[in-house]
Scaffold this motif. Structure first.
Motif, mmCIF file in Angstrom:
data_model
loop_
_atom_site.group_PDB
_atom_site.id
_atom_site.type_symbol
_atom_site.label_atom_id
_atom_site.label_comp_id
_atom_site.label_asym_id
_atom_site.label_seq_id
_atom_site.Cartn_x
_atom_site.Cartn_y
_atom_site.Cartn_z
ATOM 1 N N SER A 322 0.835 -1.405 -0.127
ATOM 2 C CA SER A 322 0.050 0.038 -0.020
ATOM 3 C C SER A 322 0.980 1.315 -0.068
ATOM 4 O O SER A 322 0.585 2.159 -0.767
ATOM 5 N N PHE A 323 1.931 1.185 0.688
ATOM 6 C CA PHE A 323 2.799 2.462 1.021
ATOM 7 C C PHE A 323 3.398 2.600 -0.327
ATOM 8 O O PHE A 323 3.578 3.698 -0.798
ATOM 9 N N THR A 325 2.356 2.095 -3.405
ATOM 10 C CA THR A 325 1.418 2.803 -4.100
ATOM 11 C C THR A 325 1.379 3.841 -3.913
ATOM 12 O O THR A 325 1.100 4.815 -4.868
ATOM 13 N N PHE A 326 1.244 4.657 -2.674
ATOM 14 C CA PHE A 326 0.978 5.947 -2.275
ATOM 15 C C PHE A 326 2.242 6.660 -2.927
ATOM 16 O O PHE A 326 1.919 7.693 -3.691
ATOM 17 N N ILE A 327 3.499 6.389 -2.747
ATOM 18 C CA ILE A 327 4.494 7.115 -3.306
ATOM 19 C C ILE A 327 4.768 7.046 -4.590
ATOM 20 O O ILE A 327 5.748 7.700 -5.273
ATOM 21 N N ARG A 329 2.216 7.358 -6.794
ATOM 22 C CA ARG A 329 1.449 8.235 -7.532
ATOM 23 C C ARG A 329 2.052 9.591 -8.046
ATOM 24 O O ARG A 329 2.729 10.148 -7.245
ATOM 25 N N VAL A 334 1.158 12.276 0.833
ATOM 26 C CA VAL A 334 1.244 11.253 1.829
ATOM 27 C C VAL A 334 1.665 11.767 3.064
ATOM 28 O O VAL A 334 2.825 12.499 3.106
ATOM 29 N N ILE A 459 -3.352 11.222 -0.262
ATOM 30 C CA ILE A 459 -3.569 9.678 -1.024
ATOM 31 C C ILE A 459 -3.661 8.634 0.289
ATOM 32 O O ILE A 459 -4.414 7.705 0.036
ATOM 33 N N GLY A 460 -2.936 8.694 1.243
ATOM 34 C CA GLY A 460 -2.776 7.782 2.287
ATOM 35 C C GLY A 460 -1.993 8.487 3.492
ATOM 36 O O GLY A 460 -1.197 9.440 3.184
ATOM 37 N N VAL A 523 -1.056 1.454 8.070
ATOM 38 C CA VAL A 523 -1.059 2.190 6.773
ATOM 39 C C VAL A 523 -2.500 2.285 6.496
ATOM 40 O O VAL A 523 -3.364 1.453 6.132
ATOM 41 N N PRO A 525 -4.987 3.608 3.542
ATOM 42 C CA PRO A 525 -5.318 4.381 2.219
ATOM 43 C C PRO A 525 -6.440 5.123 2.363
ATOM 44 O O PRO A 525 -7.535 5.027 3.097
#
Length: 581
Positions: A322-323, A325-327, A329, A334, A459-460, A523, A525
């Motif tokens: 998941s993390f 995916t955040f960074i 984007r 974040v 985003i998260g 974490v 999202p």
């Protein structure tokens, strides 16, 4: 030939095993499996860890607690022909050990530990280095008997032998009674006196050798206490007589380019030094006046730090996915949350290292700039010239950035600019001082950011704490008590009481039972249902309940999971993650 056995090397001369296969033709891991010391899953884990760290296979197996040093030593002795010594369990003769200069002991990773009238027993990380054997023979004037030891054991033994307390006491014995100072010239002269210089150097070098993150010099009524912060907690190292304090503080002020005559107002400075390990360190110095004199705190930062890798920080696989995916984007915010000293900066710099690419313009605005990443533009906050987080962020937006890291969102102005930057096509990474991930969304609202902007830009969010690992060398597993079962919500599978780790205390962990740290994460999202809660101005608890129902693993549950995996103790989980109950 590697004395500690890389995964692709063979054991030397040994008899045939019961299966009829000669042991000398087999790898270290294969022999340990054949003898039921480890299983194939453990070997795969160790080999994966070896790829990450570059350590010898034997060192990885011991450091991860898979094999006891004494057990591994038997196999390494068979392989190399040298006797093995476990320095953590050995009473070292300090008088013979200190006949070898510290720089030589560290540089060659050797340490004498025992002697007779004609011979000296010396622990080597590489006993096949005959040049070092000859050098020690000439220096000690006795026949050297090489022993094989783990490199980490030798390094830790060197730290004990050349300890701060011993070196400092030697220096203090050489110091005259400095008395009281009333004029700047006398104070400066004392600060430049050779014993004072050595004392200050020993304090700094001792902290580096022990892996401390901070040094505290704390004046009391009768003396000055020196403490190091190691694995997040302060430990006393030595006591300096009160009448030497002015010269010691003045020496640090001179090194840090401060005004030695100013003793009332706080001062900040920094200097660079080379540690006993030969690496360059930045030392940030803060001086403040107290009722008993000036207190000094120093933060140690390795200039050429080997960057933390996201896979090694403590994320569980689903959290890491998941993390990442955040960074990755292209735009949005974040946030990484937690109190001071919870490892937020390390997580963000690991993220920058992960996404760093020559095609991206990555910029940071920090206070202070703790780490320098090649290819990243770092800006230091300087309130004296009007360079604040808000003004720096406003400037960076005009610098055609792709990624912006803001050291901390402290006020509404910074929060609003960060949100606008995220909404206009930039990826913004930053930190907030909140207790958990859901609380960050409420905190932004309290800063004056409109809920619809938060829902559109974030985003998260990541929450984190640092927990200490149980020492793998003295770890034992003990049955959980009824109170622990109830407190942690544990279940007894098939009537069996859960087994929890406990550190008995050994020399490797300085009798603390804990050694090293890792983060525990949650974490979160920014899903559509959570956005709806934000728009409805829901409380942090309501957002947290929703995030958990969507599968978020809280920090508390992450910590309990690490405890059940044998990585940390119940006491550590209670200390770090249950303090708010």
């Amino acid at each position: 030939m590697d004395s500690l056995g890389r995964s692709d090397t063979d054991l030397q001369a040994a008899p045939a095993d019961p299966k009829g296969i000669r042991r000398h033709s087999r790898r270290l891991g294969d022999v340990l499996i054949a003898d039921d010391i480890i299983d194939e899953h453990t070997l795969r884990q160790a080999l994966e860890r070896q790829k990450q760290t570059g350590q010898f296979l034997g060192e990885v197996l011991v450091s991860q607690g898979f094999v006891k040093p004494a057990v591994l030593g038997k196999y390494l002795s068979q392989r190399t022909g040298f006797p093995f010594v476990d320095l953590s369990e050995k009473e070292i003769d300090y008088s013979i050990a200190r006949e070898v200069p510290e720089v030589l002991a560290r540089g060659k990773c050797v340490l004498p530990f025992e002697s007779t009238a004609k011979t000296v027993r010396v622990a080597f990380a590489d006993p096949l280095n005959l040049a070092v054997v000859d050098e020690l023979t000439a220096r000690l004037g006795k026949t050297v008997t090489p022993f094989l030891a783990l490199r980490t054991d030798i390094e830790e033994a060197i730290n004990r032998v050349y300890s701060l307390r011993h070196k400092a006491e030697t220096v203090l014995d050489q110091l005259p009674d400095l008395g009281e100072f009333d004029i700047e010239e006398d104070l400066e002269a004392a600060a430049e006196d050779a014993p004072i210089v050595r004392l200050v150097n020993n304090v700094v070098d001792g902290a580096i050798s022990l892996g401390a993150s901070d040094i505290h010099l704390e004046p009391n009524e009768d003396n000055v206490r020196v403490r190091y912060r190691m694995d997040g907690l302060l430990h006393e190292q030595m006591i300096i007589p009160k009448h030497h304090a002015p010269a010691v503080v003045s020496r640090l002020k001179i090194m840090s380019h401060m005004d030695i005559a100013e003793r009332r107002r706080p001062q900040d400075g920094r200097f660079s030094t080379k540690g006993p390990d030969g690496k360059e360190y930045d030392v940030r110095v803060s001086v403040v006046s107290t009722v008993y004199g000036e207190k000094v705190v120093m933060r140690l930062l390795l200039k050429s730090a080997s960057w933390a890798v996201l896979t090694k920080l403590g994320f569980f696989p689903e959290q890491l996915s998941s993390f990442e995916t955040f960074i990755k984007r292209p735009h949005g915010i974040v946030l990484v949350c937690g109190p001071t000293g919870s490892g937020k900066s390390t997580t963000l710099h690991a993220a920058l290292h992960e996404i760093n690419d020559p095609t991206l313009n990555i910029n940071t605005i920090e206070d202070p700039v703790e780490y320098r990443v090649a290819g990243v533009n770092h800006i230091q906050v300087n309130s004296k010239i009007g360079m604040t987080f808000a003004s720096g962020l406003r400037t960076l937006v005009r610098q055609d950035p792709d990624v912006i890291m803001v050291g901390e969102i402290r006020d509404s102005e910074t929060a609003e600019i960060a949100v606008q930057a995220a909404l206009t096509g930039h990826l913004v990474l930053s930190t907030l001082h909140t207790n958990d991930a859901p609380g960050a969304l409420v905190r932004l609202q309290h800063m004056g950011v409109e809920p619809f902007l938060i829902a559109s830009s974030v985003i998260g969010v990541v929450g984190q704490r640092l927990i200490r690992h149980v020492c793998p060398d003295c770890k034992t597993m003990i049955p959980a008590t009824d109170a622990q079962i109830a407190q942690f919500g544990l279940t007894a599978e098939k009537g069996k009481v859960p087994m929890l780790p406990h550190g008995n205390g050994c020399r490797r962990c300085a009798k603390r039972g804990l050694r090293g740290r890792q983060a525990v994460y949650e974490v979160m999202p920014m899903t559509d249902p959570i956005r709806e809660r934000v728009l409805a101005r829901a409380s942090g608890e309501q957002i947290k309940d929703l995030a958990q129902s969507e599968g978020m693993l809280t920090m508390r549950h992450s910590g309990i999971q690490k405890m059940l995996e044998g990585l940390t103790t119940p006491e550590e989980i209670l200390r770090v993650l249950f303090v708010e109950e």
